[in-house]
Design a protein around this motif. Sequence first.
Motif, PDB file in Angstrom:
ATOM      1  N   GLN A  23       1.005  -1.127   0.164  1.00  0.00           N
ATOM      2  CA  GLN A  23      -0.043   0.035   0.023  1.00  0.00           C
ATOM      3  C   GLN A  23       0.938   1.112  -0.038  1.00  0.00           C
ATOM      4  N   LEU A  24       1.747   1.314   0.628  1.00  0.00           N
ATOM      5  CA  LEU A  24       2.713   2.430   0.912  1.00  0.00           C
ATOM      6  C   LEU A  24       3.965   2.626  -0.055  1.00  0.00           C
ATOM      7  N   VAL A  25       4.567   1.363  -0.521  1.00  0.00           N
ATOM      8  CA  VAL A  25       5.728   1.369  -1.227  1.00  0.00           C
ATOM      9  C   VAL A  25       5.301   0.836  -2.809  1.00  0.00           C
ATOM     10  N   GLY A  26       5.059  -0.232  -2.838  1.00  0.00           N
ATOM     11  CA  GLY A  26       4.644  -0.693  -4.064  1.00  0.00           C
ATOM     12  C   GLY A  26       4.496  -2.361  -4.051  1.00  0.00           C
ATOM     13  N   PRO A  27       4.384  -2.955  -5.224  1.00  0.00           N
ATOM     14  CA  PRO A  27       4.341  -4.279  -5.423  1.00  0.00           C
ATOM     15  C   PRO A  27       5.609  -4.994  -5.058  1.00  0.00           C
ATOM     16  N   ILE A  28       5.397  -6.032  -4.005  1.00  0.00           N
ATOM     17  CA  ILE A  28       6.697  -6.714  -3.492  1.00  0.00           C
ATOM     18  C   ILE A  28       7.538  -7.467  -4.830  1.00  0.00           C
ATOM     19  N   ASP A  29       6.689  -8.056  -5.606  1.00  0.00           N
ATOM     20  CA  ASP A  29       7.519  -8.931  -6.686  1.00  0.00           C
ATOM     21  C   ASP A  29       8.362  -7.918  -7.694  1.00  0.00           C
ATOM     22  N   GLY A  30       7.863  -6.937  -7.894  1.00  0.00           N
ATOM     23  CA  GLY A  30       8.589  -6.111  -8.839  1.00  0.00           C
ATOM     24  C   GLY A  30       9.647  -5.540  -8.397  1.00  0.00           C
TER      25      GLY A  30
END
Length: 279
Positions: A247-254
Amino acid sequence: CKRHDPPSAAQVLAKQLELPANAHRHETEHYSIWSSATDAQTRDVGTASEALRDAYVRLFPPSQPRRAKLILVLYRDHVEFELHNRSSPWAEAYYLPPASHAYVATGEANPYHWMLHEATHQLAHEISGFRPSRWVGEGFASYLGASKLTANGLEAGNPDPNAYPVWWLRRHPMSGNRLQDAASGQFVPLRALLTGKGGPDVDRYFNSYYLCAWSLTQFLLHENEQRYAKGYLRFIAHGGGEKEFEQLVGPIDGIEAAWYRDLLQRVSELDTIVVVPNE
C-alpha cells in the motif's frame, strides 16, 4: 547509628547499567555518555552520535522536544565489552533501554560504527516510538550506522565500506540468479524480511540477513530517483507487513527483482574497494 544517604540518581543509573568501574561521564547536547575509553575516543563518539541524530531527525523530525538526554555506554575495547555484555554472546553492540552499548573498535578505519547502529535503534525507539519488524528495523539501523562520517556530518545513504554490514559485500558471492541465491541463503527474499518467515536459517545466514536488510533500505531510499523513499519512510514509521508495504511502497515482486539487480551491482562495485586500516 550512622546515617546512610540515599543513592543519587547517577549512582542508581550506574548500577542499573552495570558500568565498568572506571567509567566517566561525558555530556553532549543530546547524549550522556558513560565511557571507559579515552577522553579523545569518547569525544569522537559524542561527535559521531550527534551527527547521527542530525541525520535521523532530517528523515524523522521529532514531534515534541525530549528533555532527558539519550544514554550511551562506551567500552574501551572488545574484551571489556564482553565482560559486561547482557545481550547475545555474538553481539558486537546492543541497545537495551535505556542505553546503547558498544566498544571502540581500535585499529579499524571506522571504530564507531557499532555504536551508531545501536544508537539508531535507540533514536527510533525513544525519539519516534517506532516499532518496525525486526529486519526493517535492522536494515534502517544498518543504513544510518554504515553511512560515511565526514567533516559535514553523517552522509546518510553514502555507504562506508569500512562499516558492517557493507564490508560483507566483498565476500558475498552471488550467482546472478535470484531464485538460486535465495535457495543457497545468499539472498533473503523481500517477503521474508517483511515478515520474518520463509527465509534461510537466521543463525546460519546471519550476515546475509543484515546485508540484504541494509541493501534493501539503501535501494528503497535512493534508487529510481527516490520514487520509493517517501512511502518507505512512512512504512518504517507505521510498521506493518506485506499488505502495508504494498500500500505504501509498491508491489513486492517487482520491487524485489529491481532490488536484487541493484544488490548485484553493489557487490560488483564494493568488491573492488579495499578496506583502509586505521593508522
